[in-house]
Motif scaffolding. Structure first.
Motif, PDB file in Angstrom:
ATOM      1  N   SER A 254       0.817  -1.221   0.000  1.00 12.65           N
ATOM      2  CA  SER A 254       0.000   0.000   0.000  1.00 12.65           C
ATOM      3  C   SER A 254       0.850   1.271   0.000  1.00 12.65           C
ATOM      4  O   SER A 254       0.314   2.369   0.050  1.00 12.65           O
ATOM      5  CB  SER A 254      -0.932   0.019   1.217  1.00 12.65           C
ATOM      6  OG  SER A 254      -2.050  -0.813   0.995  1.00 12.65           O
TER       7      SER A 254
ATOM      8  N   LEU B 189      -4.037   6.189   1.799  1.00 15.12           N
ATOM      9  CA  LEU B 189      -3.351   5.224   2.663  1.00 15.12           C
ATOM     10  C   LEU B 189      -3.311   3.857   1.990  1.00 15.12           C
ATOM     11  O   LEU B 189      -2.309   3.160   2.025  1.00 15.12           O
ATOM     12  CB  LEU B 189      -4.051   5.125   4.027  1.00 15.12           C
ATOM     13  CG  LEU B 189      -3.328   4.254   5.063  1.00 15.12           C
ATOM     14  CD1 LEU B 189      -3.447   4.861   6.454  1.00 15.12           C
ATOM     15  CD2 LEU B 189      -3.854   2.829   5.081  1.00 15.12           C
ATOM     16  N   THR B 190      -4.417   3.465   1.337  1.00 18.82           N
ATOM     17  CA  THR B 190      -4.518   2.135   0.737  1.00 18.82           C
ATOM     18  C   THR B 190      -3.792   2.059  -0.597  1.00 18.82           C
ATOM     19  O   THR B 190      -3.109   1.075  -0.883  1.00 18.82           O
ATOM     20  CB  THR B 190      -5.999   1.767   0.508  1.00 18.82           C
ATOM     21  OG1 THR B 190      -6.713   1.975   1.722  1.00 18.82           O
ATOM     22  CG2 THR B 190      -6.153   0.329   0.063  1.00 18.82           C
ATOM     23  N   SER B 191      -3.945   3.118  -1.411  1.00 22.59           N
ATOM     24  CA  SER B 191      -3.519   3.017  -2.810  1.00 22.59           C
ATOM     25  C   SER B 191      -2.586   4.142  -3.244  1.00 22.59           C
ATOM     26  O   SER B 191      -2.566   4.518  -4.421  1.00 22.59           O
ATOM     27  CB  SER B 191      -4.745   2.985  -3.729  1.00 22.59           C
ATOM     28  OG  SER B 191      -5.406   1.773  -3.580  1.00 22.59           O
TER      29      SER B 191
ATOM     30  N   THR C  93      -8.747  -2.628   3.811  1.00 24.46           N
ATOM     31  CA  THR C  93      -7.960  -1.490   4.295  1.00 24.46           C
ATOM     32  C   THR C  93      -8.713  -0.183   4.047  1.00 24.46           C
ATOM     33  O   THR C  93      -8.722   0.718   4.907  1.00 24.46           O
ATOM     34  CB  THR C  93      -6.568  -1.456   3.633  1.00 24.46           C
ATOM     35  OG1 THR C  93      -5.918  -2.712   3.839  1.00 24.46           O
ATOM     36  CG2 THR C  93      -5.709  -0.349   4.234  1.00 24.46           C
ATOM     37  N   LEU C  94      -9.359  -0.079   2.889  1.00 26.02           N
ATOM     38  CA  LEU C  94     -10.173   1.122   2.607  1.00 26.02           C
ATOM     39  C   LEU C  94     -11.263   1.267   3.668  1.00 26.02           C
ATOM     40  O   LEU C  94     -11.474   2.358   4.225  1.00 26.02           O
ATOM     41  CB  LEU C  94     -10.820   1.010   1.220  1.00 26.02           C
ATOM     42  CG  LEU C  94      -9.945   1.310   0.003  1.00 26.02           C
ATOM     43  CD1 LEU C  94     -10.668   0.899  -1.279  1.00 26.02           C
ATOM     44  CD2 LEU C  94      -9.581   2.792  -0.038  1.00 26.02           C
TER      45      LEU C  94
ATOM     46  N   THR D  37      -9.816   2.016   7.318  1.00 25.33           N
ATOM     47  CA  THR D  37      -9.254   3.360   7.449  1.00 25.33           C
ATOM     48  C   THR D  37     -10.351   4.418   7.484  1.00 25.33           C
ATOM     49  O   THR D  37     -10.338   5.319   8.335  1.00 25.33           O
ATOM     50  CB  THR D  37      -8.291   3.646   6.275  1.00 25.33           C
ATOM     51  OG1 THR D  37      -7.378   2.565   6.157  1.00 25.33           O
ATOM     52  CG2 THR D  37      -7.526   4.926   6.512  1.00 25.33           C
TER      53      THR D  37
END
Lengths: 238, 126
Positions: free
Chosen positions: A138, A194-196, B104-105, B108
């Motif tokens: 990530s 944060l993820t991508s 994760t999306l 978060t």
């Protein structure tokens, strides 16, 4: 007089050809991405990697030969990573205004991104090299490649996994957040970045400028957080 | 432009020296980010934030960041040496990427919203 074959023998081994091919292909891929109105699936980095790999295959050129030329671009990875301090500094007011939600979602999101990916890979019997390469998936590629090297993952595999994660997140984030009925664009953008990382950030800027700013911030912070956490959690493998 | 590039390289160099001499398992450029941020904060404090945000270092950094995608292509092309590893672990890789990215999306955004709601008065969003 040199024959075509002699010319090819010279060019195929010279850094000039592979450096020019990489930059030229990337420019063409950027043009295609622009024509697609920057759809996340049309990723210039991915297109360039696929084209260059195919050209190397077709010409029987080894990666070492290619890298003799491409190393001049690869070297810029370091200073380009340091450059992330600039957008981070520009967002310092945002950090102050939303310090607590930012810190909390970073503190949980950064380790979650690593542990969920590696956990799933371990459960499905992934080889250790695969698991370690997934750890920084990530994180923006410049930092991710460095982290992979530190913990014993394969940097090349990590680079590709990072891009795949970026594209996946960028494609999924808008429908997912709409389905969850989340209207807070700061929160949506932070999750996307944060993820991508950079690919998610570019997507967030297309949707909403607040989302984009928070995405860029999340990308930089997650790069820092993962660089500090990954060796603590996974360092014992190497 | 050249001065900006010099500062970026100097921060990376200092980061590498710190990481290696202290045996820290952190990439040198990441320490470089922290060092450059400190330099910018110092410059902003002494000469105003605008000079730190638009000075020569910022110009060089913006130039590099605008073409960030290019710089990880040489590393990515190295995937050509890992075909077998990827094919042998296809299912684990795809599942890990897809499930972890979606989760994760969600995690978060949920934490961000939850903590925002805990702070009364500062909440401008619905």
């Amino acid at each position: 007089m040199t024959t075509n074959f002699d010319l090819w023998v010279y060019l195929a081994a010279s850094p000039l050809l592979w450096l020019t091919l990489t930059i030229g292909t990337f420019l063409a891929a950027q043009w295609i991405a622009k024509r697609s109105f920057y759809h996340p699936v049309v990723n210039p980095v991915l297109i360039t990697i696929v084209v260059v790999v195919l050209v190397l295959r077709l010409t029987g050129t080894s990666y070492d030969t290619y890298f003799d030329g491409a190393q001049f671009i690869h070297f810029i990875l370091g200073p380009a990573t340091v450059a992330l301090a600039i957008p981070l500094y520009r967002s310092r007011q945002l950090v102050k205004a939303k310090a607590l939600p930012i810190l909390a979602s970073l503190a949980i999101g950064a380790p979650f991104a690593m542990l969920s990916a590696t956990g799933i890979a371990i459960v499905l019997g992934g080889a250790p090299a695969i698991v370690l390469a997934l750890v920084p998936k990530s994180v923006t590629a410049g930092i991710a490649v460095g982290i992979a090297g530190q913990i014993g993952g394969e940097p090349a595999l990590t680079a590709v996994l990072v891009i795949a994660t970026g594209i996946l997140g960028a494609v999924v984030v808008t429908p997912l957040m709409n389905a969850l009925k989340i209207t807070d664009y700061a929160a949506r953008g932070f999750a996307a970045g944060l993820t991508s990382h950079g690919i998610g950030t570019a997507r967030a800027f297309q949707v909403n400028s607040v989302a984009g700013t928070f995405a860029g911030l999340a990308m930089a912070l997650n790069g820092l957080a993962t660089a500090f956490l990954a060796p603590l959690i996974f360092g014992f493998f190497s | 432009m050249l001065f900006g590039l010099f500062i970026l390289l100097a921060c990376q160099l200092a980061g590498e020296i710190i990481a290696r001499s202290l045996g820290l398992p952190i990439p040198g450029p990441v320490i470089g980010i922290v060092l450059l941020f400190a330099l910018l904060a110092l410059q902003g404090w002494r000469q105003g934030a605008a000079s730190a945000e638009t000075g020569p270092v910022a110009k060089s950094a913006d130039g590099l960041l605008a073409n960030l995608g290019l710089v990880f292509i040489p590393a990515g092309v190295g995937i050509s040496q890992n075909y077998q590893l990827v094919f042998d672990n296809g299912l684990a890789l795809v599942a890990a990427l897809v499930i972890s990215t979606v989760l994760t999306l969600i995690v978060t955004v949920a934490i961000f919203r939850f903590v925002s709601r805990l702070l009364p008065g500062k909440e401008a969003q619905p």
